[in-house]
Design a protein around this motif. Structure first.
Motif, PDB file in Angstrom:
ATOM      1  N   THR A 139      -5.224  -0.645  -0.194  1.00 14.27           N
ATOM      2  CA  THR A 139      -4.065  -0.004   0.430  1.00 14.27           C
ATOM      3  C   THR A 139      -4.517   1.116   1.366  1.00 14.27           C
ATOM      4  O   THR A 139      -4.034   1.238   2.491  1.00 14.27           O
ATOM      5  CB  THR A 139      -3.109   0.549  -0.650  1.00 14.27           C
ATOM      6  OG1 THR A 139      -2.686  -0.534  -1.481  1.00 14.27           O
ATOM      7  CG2 THR A 139      -1.889   1.210  -0.029  1.00 14.27           C
ATOM      8  N   LEU A 140      -5.477   1.908   0.913  1.00  8.38           N
ATOM      9  CA  LEU A 140      -5.991   3.009   1.746  1.00  8.38           C
ATOM     10  C   LEU A 140      -6.715   2.468   2.979  1.00  8.38           C
ATOM     11  O   LEU A 140      -6.580   3.017   4.074  1.00  8.38           O
ATOM     12  CB  LEU A 140      -6.908   3.909   0.928  1.00  8.38           C
ATOM     13  CG  LEU A 140      -6.271   4.614  -0.279  1.00  8.38           C
ATOM     14  CD1 LEU A 140      -7.293   5.481  -0.986  1.00  8.38           C
ATOM     15  CD2 LEU A 140      -5.057   5.409   0.118  1.00  8.38           C
ATOM     16  N   LYS A 189      -6.106  -0.287   4.572  1.00  7.57           N
ATOM     17  CA  LYS A 189      -5.092  -0.740   5.537  1.00  7.57           C
ATOM     18  C   LYS A 189      -4.539   0.437   6.332  1.00  7.57           C
ATOM     19  O   LYS A 189      -4.337   0.339   7.543  1.00  7.57           O
ATOM     20  CB  LYS A 189      -3.959  -1.473   4.818  1.00  7.57           C
ATOM     21  CG  LYS A 189      -4.320  -2.854   4.342  1.00  7.57           C
ATOM     22  CD  LYS A 189      -3.131  -3.486   3.635  1.00  7.57           C
ATOM     23  CE  LYS A 189      -3.483  -4.822   3.042  1.00  7.57           C
ATOM     24  NZ  LYS A 189      -2.336  -5.394   2.303  1.00  7.57           N
ATOM     25  N   ALA A 190      -4.290   1.547   5.662  1.00  5.59           N
ATOM     26  CA  ALA A 190      -3.791   2.740   6.363  1.00  5.59           C
ATOM     27  C   ALA A 190      -4.823   3.250   7.357  1.00  5.59           C
ATOM     28  O   ALA A 190      -4.480   3.624   8.482  1.00  5.59           O
ATOM     29  CB  ALA A 190      -3.426   3.827   5.350  1.00  5.59           C
ATOM     30  N   THR A 221       2.605  -1.050  -2.347  1.00  4.40           N
ATOM     31  CA  THR A 221       1.556  -1.026  -1.313  1.00  4.40           C
ATOM     32  C   THR A 221       2.107  -0.636   0.053  1.00  4.40           C
ATOM     33  O   THR A 221       1.488   0.151   0.766  1.00  4.40           O
ATOM     34  CB  THR A 221       0.834  -2.385  -1.209  1.00  4.40           C
ATOM     35  OG1 THR A 221       1.797  -3.423  -1.008  1.00  4.40           O
ATOM     36  CG2 THR A 221       0.033  -2.678  -2.459  1.00  4.40           C
ATOM     37  N   LYS A 222       3.263  -1.170   0.418  1.00  3.80           N
ATOM     38  CA  LYS A 222       3.810  -0.878   1.748  1.00  3.80           C
ATOM     39  C   LYS A 222       4.169   0.609   1.869  1.00  3.80           C
ATOM     40  O   LYS A 222       3.814   1.267   2.849  1.00  3.80           O
ATOM     41  CB  LYS A 222       5.040  -1.746   2.010  1.00  3.80           C
ATOM     42  CG  LYS A 222       5.581  -1.584   3.412  1.00  3.80           C
ATOM     43  CD  LYS A 222       6.720  -2.543   3.675  1.00  3.80           C
ATOM     44  CE  LYS A 222       7.046  -2.499   5.130  1.00  3.80           C
ATOM     45  NZ  LYS A 222       8.271  -2.175   5.577  1.00  3.80           N
ATOM     46  N   THR A 269       3.105   3.172   0.015  1.00  2.00           N
ATOM     47  CA  THR A 269       1.908   4.014  -0.101  1.00  2.00           C
ATOM     48  C   THR A 269       1.097   3.960   1.184  1.00  2.00           C
ATOM     49  O   THR A 269       0.648   4.992   1.685  1.00  2.00           O
ATOM     50  CB  THR A 269       1.055   3.590  -1.314  1.00  2.00           C
ATOM     51  OG1 THR A 269       1.876   3.598  -2.486  1.00  2.00           O
ATOM     52  CG2 THR A 269      -0.127   4.516  -1.512  1.00  2.00           C
ATOM     53  N   GLU A 270       0.927   2.765   1.735  1.00  3.62           N
ATOM     54  CA  GLU A 270       0.182   2.633   2.996  1.00  3.62           C
ATOM     55  C   GLU A 270       0.872   3.424   4.114  1.00  3.62           C
ATOM     56  O   GLU A 270       0.214   4.133   4.877  1.00  3.62           O
ATOM     57  CB  GLU A 270       0.080   1.160   3.390  1.00  3.62           C
ATOM     58  CG  GLU A 270      -0.619   0.930   4.711  1.00  3.62           C
ATOM     59  CD  GLU A 270      -0.573  -0.511   5.168  1.00  3.62           C
ATOM     60  OE1 GLU A 270      -0.794  -0.731   6.371  1.00  3.62           O
ATOM     61  OE2 GLU A 270      -0.323  -1.419   4.356  1.00  3.62           O
ATOM     62  N   GLU A 271       2.174   3.324   4.213  1.00  2.00           N
ATOM     63  CA  GLU A 271       2.909   4.041   5.256  1.00  2.00           C
ATOM     64  C   GLU A 271       2.766   5.562   5.083  1.00  2.00           C
ATOM     65  O   GLU A 271       2.577   6.286   6.056  1.00  2.00           O
ATOM     66  CB  GLU A 271       4.390   3.655   5.201  1.00  2.00           C
ATOM     67  CG  GLU A 271       5.238   4.335   6.247  1.00  2.00           C
ATOM     68  CD  GLU A 271       6.712   3.969   6.115  1.00  2.00           C
ATOM     69  OE1 GLU A 271       7.535   4.879   6.308  1.00  2.00           O
ATOM     70  OE2 GLU A 271       7.020   2.814   5.825  1.00  2.00           O
TER      71      GLU A 271
END
Length: 195
Positions: free
Chosen positions: A53-54, A56-57, A86-87, A89-91
């Motif tokens: 997740t991190l 992706k960010a 995930t969405k 947290t990523e945002e």
């Protein structure tokens, strides 16, 4: 009228595309906050890799960081699957990283480094974004909430993330800021629950 050469046209179109994407993200964030406040959004908590997740960010932030000569590093930590959306947290991490990229280099003349880390401490997942740019006020969040300090840009960054986090998980979670003359660290605290 001065005509643009092909290279300038391409750069102009890329800049416009990035601006349009930012506006879409801003509108989506505002709509999501409204839905969240009206209990219309369900957070989808799944057992997923926090490191992925991190990453992706970070990948979403790298193009802008490269333009500003900013290096983004992720400190090595044990990748664990933890329950999180995930969405969302990523945002949230993307927004914190974007702030670090946008404002961290302002006082730095040549180069800035942004470091991302995650750890679990006392049942709390702490995601840390640190840059070696300018110092921030110790009570930055309080100043933003009370209007003593005006948010830069469109003004929803840190306050937005903090409000959403508190709405979802409670007042003990959210954003905090640590600072020294050569470093600013933004901490996002989320509940950690083993499944």
């Amino acid at each position: 009228e001065e005509e643009l050469d092909d290279e300038d046209r391409i750069e102009f179109l890329k800049t416009n595309e990035m601006s349009i994407n930012k506006l879409h993200n801003l509108i989506d964030s505002l709509v999501n906050i409204s839905r969240l406040e009206a209990s219309m959004i369900n957070i989808k908590i799944e057992n997923k890799s926090i490191k992925q997740t991190l990453i992706k960010a970070i990948n979403s932030t790298v193009p802008k960081a490269n333009q500003k000569n900013i290096n983004i590093n992720i400190e090595d930590f044990e990748d664990i699957e933890i329950p999180h959306d995930t969405k969302w947290t990523e945002e949230s991490i993307f927004n914190v990283l974007e702030n670090a990229v946008k404002y961290g280099v302002e006082q730095s003349l040549d180069f800035c480094t942004v470091i991302l880390n995650a750890k679990i401490e006392n049942g709390i997942l702490i995601i840390s974004v640190e840059n070696d740019g300018r110092e921030a006020p110790v009570d930055l969040m309080k100043m933003l909430y009370q209007g003593e300090k005006k948010p830069q840009g469109h003004g929803i960054g840190l306050i937005n993330i903090d409000k959403r986090t508190k709405l979802l998980f409670g007042s003990e979670y959210g954003i905090s800021v640590e600072s020294s003359p050569d470093m600013v660290r933004v901490l996002l605290k989320l509940p950690f629950r083993q499944k």
